[in-house]
Scaffold this active site. Structure first.
Site, mmCIF file in Angstrom:
data_model
loop_
_atom_site.group_PDB
_atom_site.id
_atom_site.type_symbol
_atom_site.label_atom_id
_atom_site.label_comp_id
_atom_site.label_asym_id
_atom_site.label_seq_id
_atom_site.Cartn_x
_atom_site.Cartn_y
_atom_site.Cartn_z
ATOM 1 N N MET A 120 105.318 30.583 -69.559
ATOM 2 C CA MET A 120 106.331 29.677 -69.011
ATOM 3 C C MET A 120 107.701 29.910 -69.651
ATOM 4 O O MET A 120 108.728 29.899 -68.976
ATOM 5 C CB MET A 120 105.896 28.222 -69.224
ATOM 6 N N TYR B 1 98.456 35.409 -72.641
ATOM 7 C CA TYR B 1 97.406 34.656 -71.937
ATOM 8 C C TYR B 1 96.379 35.589 -71.311
ATOM 9 O O TYR B 1 96.741 36.604 -70.706
ATOM 10 C CB TYR B 1 98.020 33.803 -70.830
ATOM 11 N N LYS C 234 125.220 26.743 -50.865
ATOM 12 C CA LYS C 234 124.008 25.920 -50.932
ATOM 13 C C LYS C 234 123.172 26.325 -52.149
ATOM 14 O O LYS C 234 123.366 27.412 -52.709
ATOM 15 C CB LYS C 234 123.202 26.097 -49.642
ATOM 16 N N ARG D 127 115.083 27.654 -35.191
ATOM 17 C CA ARG D 127 115.024 26.953 -36.473
ATOM 18 C C ARG D 127 115.802 25.650 -36.392
ATOM 19 O O ARG D 127 115.255 24.580 -36.560
ATOM 20 C CB ARG D 127 115.556 27.859 -37.588
HETATM 21 C C1 LIG Z 1 122.091 30.588 -45.971
HETATM 22 C C2 LIG Z 1 122.867 30.708 -44.737
HETATM 23 C C3 LIG Z 1 123.957 31.597 -44.660
HETATM 24 C C4 LIG Z 1 124.283 32.597 -45.750
HETATM 25 O O1 LIG Z 1 123.348 33.648 -45.682
HETATM 26 P P1 LIG Z 1 123.494 34.974 -46.556
HETATM 27 O O2 LIG Z 1 122.435 35.854 -46.017
HETATM 28 O O3 LIG Z 1 123.248 34.570 -47.966
HETATM 29 O O4 LIG Z 1 124.861 35.508 -46.343
HETATM 30 C C5 LIG Z 1 124.740 31.559 -43.521
HETATM 31 N N1 LIG Z 1 124.459 30.710 -42.496
HETATM 32 C C6 LIG Z 1 123.402 29.881 -42.524
HETATM 33 C C7 LIG Z 1 123.139 28.985 -41.374
HETATM 34 C C8 LIG Z 1 122.558 29.858 -43.642
HETATM 35 O O5 LIG Z 1 121.502 29.040 -43.647
#
Ligand SMILES: *Cc1c(COP(=O)(O)O)cnc(C)c1O
Length: 381
Positions: A313, A265, A44, A143
């Site tokens: 930036m 800055y 992701k 969640r």
């Molecule tokens: C992001 C995520 C992971 C991976 O987590 P890490 O701590 O990066 O290994 C696994 N399962 C779910 C549901 C996640 O949201």
């Protein structure tokens, strides 16, 4: 240095190096730890900024068959690249109205609610097909996922399991990065008890840190992200994983400044002695935290050079007075993450977590993939 990396002067700026050999080593290490469970890859947020396409292709060549993204749109981009022989799951679930798009792409939703489960089943009935899915059970993080009462309800819906092929039952640990937290064991028990109410399917509970909690947490599939990318899964412990990510940026100007000179800055830094200052082409738009003002440093030829003044930036300024005159100049590369300064150290310095720093770097930094001696540029860069 720019010449060595072969990227040419037009790209002078900040660049992330991604060591694909280290990525593979980490995958193999986790596979050994988790065996006989399979190891998925969580890609992701563009593989936490490392490039989802490159990471997924590299790991699928090692035999990884399960990938996770957060959003359907991430999955739609990645699916044509990873192909049909792998399972690509969408953690955030099945958006209302996107059922057909998800099915057409061959992407597998993580069904997080009763409503999502029913919508997926309905489309399967309408199209006369059986659709794959993962089901998330809320084991205590509050969640995402079906709460216990909906798990029991789903258990009564025999038709659902005719229509939907459950590839995975999953849940997520809230406290996996705290090895001794009792919440981990409570969630593990709750997850298995909920899963027992449903027809058998492979189970998945552990993220990176969860893998290190032991076999009871592994189920049939583990879901690491961060550990694959080389950061240690536990707060304050040195990384057990091979470092994958480096960050360097180019010096774009060097100046001598007399005592009393203000820098950056707000003129928040004022020299109390004559100094030599270098301006480096990385700033907060590249994901380098503004909070690094006054506490951070970069490294050049093994020497620590403190960041002075505010982070802009697109640039920051460092004190290079400790280097011999002429030792550093325009075009030289300084290290921000690497052998002298780990990602976890950078994160800790500003009270952040490695996840936060890593995903921030992915926005503008150019990515360069290293693989042993060979070097490959980002296809999308
Ligand atoms: C992001 C995520 C992971 C991976 O987590 P890490 O701590 O990066 O290994 C696994 N399962 C779910 C549901 C996640 O949201």
């Amino acid at each position: 240095m720019t010449g060595e990396t072969g990227e040419g002067p037009v790209f002078a700026g900040a660049r992330i190096t991604v060591d694909l050999a280290a990525l593979r080593a980490n995958y193999r290490h986790l596979a050994k730890l988790a065996s006989p469970a399979r190891v998925a890859a969580v890609v992701k947020a563009d593989a936490y900024g490392l490039g989802a396409a490159q990471v997924a292709v590299t790991l699928s060549e090692l035999g990884c068959r399960d990938f996770f993204v957060a959003h359907l749109h991430e999955a739609l981009l990645l699916k044509p690249i990873v192909g049909d022989h792998v399972d690509l799951f969408v953690l955030n679930g099945l958006p209302q109205g996107a059922e057909s798009a998800c099915a057409a792409a061959g992407v597998i939703p993580v069904l997080n609610s009763w409503d999502q489960a029913m919508r997926w089943q309905s489309l399967a009935v309408e199209t006369g097909r059986r659709f794959p899915a993962a089901i998330q059970l809320d084991s205590g993080m509050s969640r995402l996922g079906l709460p216990p009462q909906d798990v029991s309800r789903l258990a009564q819906e025999a038709g659902f399991f005719d229509q939907v092929e459950v590839r995975l039952m999953m849940s997520h640990l809230a406290c996996a990065d705290h090895r001794d937290s009792f919440a981990n064991h409570r969630q593990c028990r709750a997850f298995n008890a909920l899963a027992d109410r449903l027809p058998p399917a492979p189970r998945s509970l552990a993220n990176s840190a969860g893998i290190f909690l032991g076999a009871a947490f592994h189920g049939e599939l583990v879901r690491p992200g961060l550990a694959l990318y080389g950061a240690g899964p536990f707060d304050g412990e040195t990384s057990l994983m091979a470092p994958v990510v480096g960050l360097e940026a180019t010096v774009i100007q060097v100046r001598e400044a007399p005592s009393g000179t203000g820098v950056g800055y707000g003129l928040s830094f004022v020299a109390t002695r004559p100094v030599r200052i270098a301006t480096v082409a990385i700033g907060y738009a590249d994901g380098w935290p503004r909070r690094m003002e006054g506490i951070g440093a970069v490294h050049f030829q093994g020497r620590r050079l403190p960041i002075i003044g505010r982070i802009s930036m697109d640039s920051l300024t460092i004190d290079v007075t400790s280097l011999p005159e002429g030792a550093i100049g325009e075009g030289d590369a300084v290290e921000l993450v690497g052998p002298n300064q780990t990602l976890s150290e950078v994160a800790a310095a500003v009270g952040a977590i490695p996840y936060e720093i890593l995903t921030g770097l992915g926005r503008r930094c150019r990515r360069i993939y290293l693989d042993g001696d060979s070097l490959e540029h980002d296809r999308c860069g």
